[in-house]
Design an enzyme around this catalytic site. Structure first.
Site, mmCIF file in Angstrom:
data_model
loop_
_atom_site.group_PDB
_atom_site.id
_atom_site.type_symbol
_atom_site.label_atom_id
_atom_site.label_comp_id
_atom_site.label_asym_id
_atom_site.label_seq_id
_atom_site.Cartn_x
_atom_site.Cartn_y
_atom_site.Cartn_z
ATOM 1 N N GLY A 72 30.495 42.893 47.045
ATOM 2 C CA GLY A 72 30.729 42.406 48.399
ATOM 3 C C GLY A 72 31.873 41.399 48.476
ATOM 4 C CB ALA B 235 25.513 41.422 48.369
ATOM 5 C CD GLU C 10 31.692 46.329 49.562
ATOM 6 O OE1 GLU C 10 30.763 45.506 49.541
ATOM 7 O OE2 GLU C 10 31.498 47.551 49.667
ATOM 8 C CD GLU D 101 29.265 47.156 45.060
ATOM 9 O OE1 GLU D 101 30.037 47.705 44.235
ATOM 10 O OE2 GLU D 101 29.667 46.484 46.019
HETATM 11 C C1 HXC Z 1 23.104 36.411 42.884
HETATM 12 C C2 HXC Z 1 24.529 35.639 41.259
HETATM 13 C C3 HXC Z 1 25.459 36.672 41.566
HETATM 14 C C4 HXC Z 1 25.133 37.597 42.607
HETATM 15 C C5 HXC Z 1 26.256 35.473 39.952
HETATM 16 N N1 HXC Z 1 25.063 34.938 40.259
HETATM 17 N N2 HXC Z 1 26.521 36.536 40.726
HETATM 18 N N3 HXC Z 1 23.368 35.515 41.921
HETATM 19 N N4 HXC Z 1 23.941 37.412 43.228
HETATM 20 N N5 HXC Z 1 25.957 38.576 42.991
HETATM 21 C C6 HXC Z 1 24.412 33.793 39.645
HETATM 22 C C7 HXC Z 1 23.872 34.139 38.258
HETATM 23 O O1 HXC Z 1 22.651 34.796 38.350
HETATM 24 C C8 HXC Z 1 23.746 32.751 37.670
HETATM 25 O O2 HXC Z 1 22.580 32.146 38.165
HETATM 26 C C9 HXC Z 1 24.948 31.994 38.273
HETATM 27 O O3 HXC Z 1 25.321 32.730 39.431
HETATM 28 C C10 HXC Z 1 26.128 31.975 37.332
HETATM 29 O O4 HXC Z 1 26.434 33.302 36.962
HETATM 30 P P1 HXC Z 1 26.619 33.777 35.434
HETATM 31 O O5 HXC Z 1 26.390 35.230 35.381
HETATM 32 O O6 HXC Z 1 25.809 32.929 34.519
HETATM 33 O O7 HXC Z 1 28.148 33.432 35.215
HETATM 34 P P2 HXC Z 1 29.207 34.173 34.262
HETATM 35 O O8 HXC Z 1 28.606 34.466 32.942
HETATM 36 O O9 HXC Z 1 30.434 33.314 34.348
HETATM 37 O O10 HXC Z 1 29.492 35.580 34.978
HETATM 38 C C11 HXC Z 1 30.103 35.633 36.224
HETATM 39 C C12 HXC Z 1 30.000 37.057 36.793
HETATM 40 C C13 HXC Z 1 28.505 37.497 36.783
HETATM 41 C C14 HXC Z 1 30.829 38.024 35.967
HETATM 42 C C15 HXC Z 1 30.566 36.997 38.229
HETATM 43 O O11 HXC Z 1 27.717 36.460 37.377
HETATM 44 C C16 HXC Z 1 28.255 38.783 37.504
HETATM 45 O O12 HXC Z 1 28.500 39.866 36.984
HETATM 46 N N6 HXC Z 1 27.702 38.661 38.725
HETATM 47 C C17 HXC Z 1 27.228 39.824 39.483
HETATM 48 C C18 HXC Z 1 28.379 40.681 39.954
HETATM 49 C C19 HXC Z 1 27.881 41.869 40.745
HETATM 50 O O13 HXC Z 1 27.152 42.715 40.197
HETATM 51 N N7 HXC Z 1 28.248 41.937 41.987
HETATM 52 C C20 HXC Z 1 27.810 42.999 42.915
HETATM 53 C C21 HXC Z 1 26.574 42.584 43.628
HETATM 54 S S1 HXC Z 1 25.990 43.894 44.660
HETATM 55 P P3 HXC Z 1 21.564 31.359 37.204
HETATM 56 O O14 HXC Z 1 20.395 31.066 38.071
HETATM 57 O O15 HXC Z 1 21.299 32.237 36.044
HETATM 58 O O16 HXC Z 1 22.355 30.116 36.821
HETATM 59 C C22 HXC Z 1 26.952 43.803 46.016
HETATM 60 C C23 HXC Z 1 26.610 44.815 47.096
HETATM 61 C C24 HXC Z 1 27.618 44.798 48.194
HETATM 62 O O17 HXC Z 1 27.832 43.033 46.146
HETATM 63 C C25 HXC Z 1 27.309 45.819 49.229
HETATM 64 C C26 HXC Z 1 26.932 45.288 50.552
HETATM 65 C C27 HXC Z 1 27.674 44.131 51.074
#
Ligand code: HXC
Length: 239
Positions: free
Chosen positions: A90, A47, A93, A113
């Site tokens: 997400g 998400a 999921e 999460e």
């Molecule tokens: C918003 C995101 C994002 C996310 C990545 N980005 N994941 N933006 N929400 N979930 C954005 C980053 O901020 C960044 O923006 C750009 O995408 C590139 O990501 P990087 O981190 O620079 O890339 P990288 O180093 O290759 O790492 C990739 C990654 C990492 C490992 C996937 O981005 C990451 O850990 N993302 C978050 C994963 C996460 O925590 N997911 C769970 C979310 S909570 P900028 O602007 O800096 O370029 C969830 C709740 C679900 O899903 C429950 C209800 C449905």
């Protein structure tokens, strides 16, 4: 899904577009199977964290923040996730809402999460637990440990792993195979398999038997068995 600059973060707009696309695909009789995928290296990173950051409890409740999220799991037609790279939060999921998950060798599955101070909200504690069991689910959710494609395969989360360059082709090949079958039998069978997670064994077995009997009311059942007996290839009509 096509938001590569944000690693396909699942923002409201993407999810509402996905839900309305799924409505269209379900209504289109030419569509038999739905394949959902992202780009090479990313299925979806979860998400949208930036969109979630300012949100508060009353708003997410009243607006029903996740209202579009369950559309995929309500698809009657078979769904296949082709996961390349990250399927996190997400994203994982969403993949688990599909009937079949194929992955490439670089796929990574995780429910991180808790690292963000929240918890899974679209099946990460429920579908994951039913797929891989409590121990692996607890470890993934409580520590954020991610599974490689090989680990996900061993754990029973996904059904096959392919090299990145052939993942989509293989997913489409499988979709094509399913599309050739009786669309009626496919829907009934999908219902029966999904019921295994909802029903006791005896009730589930009865449900399965009733659905099996109901295929005897279709032309496709006769077509399929007749083709086998006469050594022909069947052409199913869905009737
Ligand atoms: C918003 C995101 C994002 C996310 C990545 N980005 N994941 N933006 N929400 N979930 C954005 C980053 O901020 C960044 O923006 C750009 O995408 C590139 O990501 P990087 O981190 O620079 O890339 P990288 O180093 O290759 O790492 C990739 C990654 C990492 C490992 C996937 O981005 C990451 O850990 N993302 C978050 C994963 C996460 O925590 N997911 C769970 C979310 S909570 P900028 O602007 O800096 O370029 C969830 C709740 C679900 O899903 C429950 C209800 C449905």
């Amino acid at each position: 899904m096509n938001r590569p600059t944000a690693k396909n973060a699942l923002c409201d707009r993407l999810m509402s577009q996905l839900a309305s696309l799924l409505d269209d695909l379900e209504a289109d009789p030419e569509v038999k199977v739905i394949v959902i995928t992202g780009q090479r290296g990313v299925f979806a990173a979860g998400a949208d964290v930036k969109e979630m950051l300012p949100r508060r409890f009353p708003a997410v409740l009243h607006e029903e923040f996740l209202k579009d999220w369950s559309r995929l799991s309500r698809c009657q037609k078979p769904t296949l996730a082709a996961v390349s790279g990250y399927a996190l939060g997400g994203g994982c999921e969403l993949a688990m809402m599909c009937d079949v998950i194929y992955a490439d060798e670089a796929a990574i599955f995780g429910q991180p999460e808790l690292l963000l101070g929240t918890m899974p909200g679209a099946g990460g504690t429920q579908r994951l637990c039913r797929a891989v069991g409590k121990a692996v689910t607890m470890e993934m959710c409580l520590t954020g440990r991610k599974l490689t494609a090989t680990e996900a395969l061993q754990a029973g989360l996904i059904s096959r792993v392919f090299p990145a360059e052939s993942l989509l082709e293989e997913a489409l090949k499988t979709a094509e195979k399913i599309a050739q079958l009786s669309s009626t039998a496919v829907i009934l069978c999908k219902r029966a398999v999904n019921a295994a997670h909802e029903m006791s064994l005896s009730v589930g077995l009865q449900y399965e038997r009733d659905l099996f009997y109901s295929t005897f009311a279709t032309e496709d059942r006769k077509t399929g068995m007749d083709a086998f007996v006469h050594k022909k290839k069947p052409t199913f009509s869905g009737k």
